[in-house]
Design a protein around this motif. Structure first.
Motif, PDB file in Angstrom:
ATOM      1  N   GLN A  30      49.744  83.163  62.161  1.00  0.00           N
ATOM      2  CA  GLN A  30      50.399  83.243  60.850  1.00  0.00           C
ATOM      3  C   GLN A  30      49.391  82.896  59.769  1.00  0.00           C
ATOM      4  O   GLN A  30      48.584  81.982  59.936  1.00  0.00           O
ATOM      5  N   GLU A  31      49.462  83.621  58.645  1.00  0.00           N
ATOM      6  CA  GLU A  31      48.583  83.299  57.522  1.00  0.00           C
ATOM      7  C   GLU A  31      49.104  82.104  56.741  1.00  0.00           C
ATOM      8  O   GLU A  31      48.342  81.398  56.071  1.00  0.00           O
ATOM      9  N   GLN A  32      50.414  81.875  56.831  1.00  0.00           N
ATOM     10  CA  GLN A  32      51.020  80.759  56.112  1.00  0.00           C
ATOM     11  C   GLN A  32      52.381  80.469  56.713  1.00  0.00           C
ATOM     12  O   GLN A  32      53.068  81.366  57.185  1.00  0.00           O
ATOM     13  N   PHE A  33      52.765  79.210  56.703  1.00  0.00           N
ATOM     14  CA  PHE A  33      54.083  78.812  57.197  1.00  0.00           C
ATOM     15  C   PHE A  33      54.732  77.914  56.148  1.00  0.00           C
ATOM     16  O   PHE A  33      54.104  76.992  55.629  1.00  0.00           O
ATOM     17  N   THR A  34      56.000  78.194  55.824  1.00  0.00           N
ATOM     18  CA  THR A  34      56.741  77.365  54.868  1.00  0.00           C
ATOM     19  C   THR A  34      58.092  76.992  55.456  1.00  0.00           C
ATOM     20  O   THR A  34      58.672  77.754  56.243  1.00  0.00           O
ATOM     21  N   LEU A  35      58.580  75.839  55.070  1.00  0.00           N
ATOM     22  CA  LEU A  35      59.864  75.360  55.570  1.00  0.00           C
ATOM     23  C   LEU A  35      60.468  74.382  54.565  1.00  0.00           C
ATOM     24  O   LEU A  35      59.828  73.409  54.168  1.00  0.00           O
ATOM     25  N   GLU A  36      61.699  74.654  54.144  1.00  0.00           N
ATOM     26  CA  GLU A  36      62.452  73.692  53.343  1.00  0.00           C
ATOM     27  C   GLU A  36      63.247  72.804  54.287  1.00  0.00           C
ATOM     28  O   GLU A  36      63.895  73.299  55.208  1.00  0.00           O
ATOM     29  N   TYR A  37      63.214  71.498  54.047  1.00  0.00           N
ATOM     30  CA  TYR A  37      63.918  70.603  54.959  1.00  0.00           C
ATOM     31  C   TYR A  37      64.466  69.387  54.202  1.00  0.00           C
ATOM     32  O   TYR A  37      63.907  68.962  53.180  1.00  0.00           O
ATOM     33  N   PHE A  48      62.371  68.580  50.744  1.00  0.00           N
ATOM     34  CA  PHE A  48      60.946  68.860  50.589  1.00  0.00           C
ATOM     35  C   PHE A  48      60.650  70.290  51.038  1.00  0.00           C
ATOM     36  O   PHE A  48      61.399  70.885  51.827  1.00  0.00           O
ATOM     37  N   LEU A  49      59.549  70.817  50.534  1.00  0.00           N
ATOM     38  CA  LEU A  49      59.041  72.115  50.959  1.00  0.00           C
ATOM     39  C   LEU A  49      57.718  71.886  51.666  1.00  0.00           C
ATOM     40  O   LEU A  49      56.754  71.413  51.061  1.00  0.00           O
ATOM     41  N   LEU A  50      57.687  72.203  52.974  1.00  0.00           N
ATOM     42  CA  LEU A  50      56.457  72.087  53.759  1.00  0.00           C
ATOM     43  C   LEU A  50      55.710  73.413  53.711  1.00  0.00           C
ATOM     44  O   LEU A  50      56.312  74.476  53.863  1.00  0.00           O
ATOM     45  N   ASN A  51      54.415  73.335  53.519  1.00  0.00           N
ATOM     46  CA  ASN A  51      53.569  74.524  53.543  1.00  0.00           C
ATOM     47  C   ASN A  51      52.338  74.233  54.398  1.00  0.00           C
ATOM     48  O   ASN A  51      51.701  73.184  54.251  1.00  0.00           O
ATOM     49  N   ALA A  52      52.020  75.140  55.304  1.00  0.00           N
ATOM     50  CA  ALA A  52      50.821  75.004  56.140  1.00  0.00           C
ATOM     51  C   ALA A  52      49.994  76.267  56.010  1.00  0.00           C
ATOM     52  O   ALA A  52      50.512  77.375  56.170  1.00  0.00           O
ATOM     53  N   ALA A  53      48.704  76.108  55.706  1.00  0.00           N
ATOM     54  CA  ALA A  53      47.803  77.248  55.544  1.00  0.00           C
ATOM     55  C   ALA A  53      46.507  76.970  56.294  1.00  0.00           C
ATOM     56  O   ALA A  53      46.042  75.823  56.350  1.00  0.00           O
ATOM     57  N   PRO A  54      45.896  78.005  56.875  1.00  0.00           N
ATOM     58  CA  PRO A  54      44.670  77.806  57.653  1.00  0.00           C
ATOM     59  C   PRO A  54      43.438  77.680  56.769  1.00  0.00           C
ATOM     60  O   PRO A  54      43.367  78.256  55.690  1.00  0.00           O
ATOM     61  N   VAL A  55      42.474  76.905  57.240  1.00  0.00           N
ATOM     62  CA  VAL A  55      41.175  76.763  56.586  1.00  0.00           C
ATOM     63  C   VAL A  55      40.113  76.752  57.678  1.00  0.00           C
ATOM     64  O   VAL A  55      40.290  76.111  58.724  1.00  0.00           O
ATOM     65  N   THR A  56      39.018  77.458  57.476  1.00  0.00           N
ATOM     66  CA  THR A  56      37.920  77.445  58.455  1.00  0.00           C
ATOM     67  C   THR A  56      36.687  76.793  57.840  1.00  0.00           C
ATOM     68  O   THR A  56      36.432  76.926  56.645  1.00  0.00           O
ATOM     69  N   ASP A  57      35.948  76.054  58.672  1.00  0.00           N
ATOM     70  CA  ASP A  57      34.714  75.411  58.246  1.00  0.00           C
ATOM     71  C   ASP A  57      33.783  75.367  59.455  1.00  0.00           C
ATOM     72  O   ASP A  57      34.130  74.767  60.481  1.00  0.00           O
ATOM     73  N   ASP A  58      32.625  76.007  59.337  1.00  0.00           N
ATOM     74  CA  ASP A  58      31.688  76.088  60.463  1.00  0.00           C
ATOM     75  C   ASP A  58      32.363  76.659  61.712  1.00  0.00           C
ATOM     76  O   ASP A  58      32.205  76.144  62.833  1.00  0.00           O
ATOM     77  N   SER A  59      33.165  77.695  61.476  1.00  0.00           N
ATOM     78  CA  SER A  59      33.870  78.406  62.545  1.00  0.00           C
ATOM     79  C   SER A  59      34.972  77.573  63.195  1.00  0.00           C
ATOM     80  O   SER A  59      35.585  78.014  64.171  1.00  0.00           O
ATOM     81  N   GLU A  60      35.219  76.368  62.688  1.00  0.00           N
ATOM     82  CA  GLU A  60      36.300  75.540  63.199  1.00  0.00           C
ATOM     83  C   GLU A  60      37.575  75.832  62.404  1.00  0.00           C
ATOM     84  O   GLU A  60      37.526  76.028  61.191  1.00  0.00           O
TER      85      GLU A  60
END
Length: 348
Positions: free
Chosen positions: A83-90, A101-113
């Protein structure tokens, strides 16, 4: 990565939301000041900053908490690149008072991690507004059922029996009953209108205005349409907007009032050369029950505003160059959200 975490903390400490950075396994590597403050205020057992704790394990240990399970599953999908992004109201109703609250999770890469930035935004004010609007809508539905069945049916029976009553007072009683029927019809229109975008079409404003004028007891009043203009609207509801504004002009501007319909930069206007509306009353004329004319029921302009908002438009009243009342309707995209931000996430 340590320098990146330091930069992350510095950049997010002043944000009005909780922020945490997770590694691919779900371990918390960094949190901002808001996240830490939330931990202290809510007596979270682990250290307020939660560094080193595994966020996904915490979600898994939540037992029957559906929202925690969904959060854990969504964050895992983000970390896996699914997923490019995940959101959830809870909801988060402890300790007190109720909060959302509104939860948001987004990916980030650094040095291929792969990492995930997880944020929690307090949306309690918005949710409370939504709940209030929802309750109001439920109340309106209940009222409309009461009006439609418990009042309209007996009224219809009374009007039927009236035809068999021969009395000098019969006409007065009939007028009173028909007046009640008008009030009931207006009240039902006010609470039941919920058109869909599927029913919108491009209509000629001048044609709609002219057709509406035919249904108004205009006496010696005159109507002029200054500009050629088309709008995307519900034709029948737009006609009702014009009819109510025309009647309002005749009732308050006099039997020989002149009414003009024209174009503005953001929509169109309806104005008259009557006595106008005092500035201190312009915010209240659209309220249900407001009227300053004999025989008025206070529904006309309330219906106008509701129908305007249902189109996604906005309406305001000002003064015409002649000193009369001028109603300006903004039909531009986002007009209602700009004027009423609290309606953006709710139904009118």
């Amino acid at each position: 990565m340590n320098s990146s975490m330091a930069l992350c903390r510095a950049a997010t400490d002043n944000l009005p939301l909780s922020v945490a950075v997770l590694n691919a396994e779900g371990d918390i590597l960094s949190t901002n000041a808001e996240w830490q403050e939330f931990g202290r205020e809510n007596d979270i057992e682990m250290a307020p900053e939660c560094i080193g704790a595994n966020y996904l394990d915490t979600c898994d240990r939540s037992g029957d908490d559906e929202y925690a399970r969904r959060a854990g599953a969504g964050i895992r999908e983000v970390l896996a690149g699914e997923q490019e992004q995940f959101t959830l109201e809870y909801p988060c109703h402890s300790p007190d008072p109720p909060r959302w609250f509104l939860l948001n999770a987004a990916p980030v890469t650094d040095d291929s991690e792969m990492y995930a930035v997880v944020t929690h935004l307090n949306i309690t004010d918005r949710k409370l507004t939504e709940l209030a609007v929802s309750k109001q809508n439920d109340d309106l539905v209940a009222i409309s059922r009461l009006i439609s069945h418990d009042l309209r049916n007996p009224l219809t029976i009374a009007l039927g029996w009236l035809d068999m009553w021969e009395s000098p007072e019969a006409d007065q009683v009939e007028n009173a009953l028909k007046r009640m029927e008008e009030i009931i019809s207006d009240g039902l229109m006010l609470v039941q209108m919920e058109p869909s975008d599927d029913n919108k079409e491009t209509v000629d404003l001048g044609e709609i205005a002219s057709t509406s004028w035919e249904y108004v007891d205009s006496l010696d009043a005159t109507l002029t349409v200054d500009d050629k203009l088309t709008v995307v609207a519900h034709a029948s509801l737009l006609q009702n907007i014009f009819e109510n504004l025309f009647r309002n002009a005749v009732n308050h501007g006099g039997s020989d009032v002149t009414i003009c319909v024209g174009k503005t930069q953001r929509g169109f206007y309806i104005e008259d050369d009557g006595s106008g509306i005092p500035e201190e009353k312009r915010d209240t004329v659209f309220e249900v029950g407001y009227t300053n004319s004999t025989g008025g029921n206070g529904f006309g302009l309330a219906i106008v505003k509701r129908l305007v908002l249902l189109h996604g438009w906005n309406i305001q009243v000002t003064e015409a160059d002649t000193g009369g009342a001028r109603f300006e309707i903004d039909t531009s995209v986002g007009a209602v959200e700009h004027a009423y931000p609290e309606l953006k996430h709710s139904h009118v």
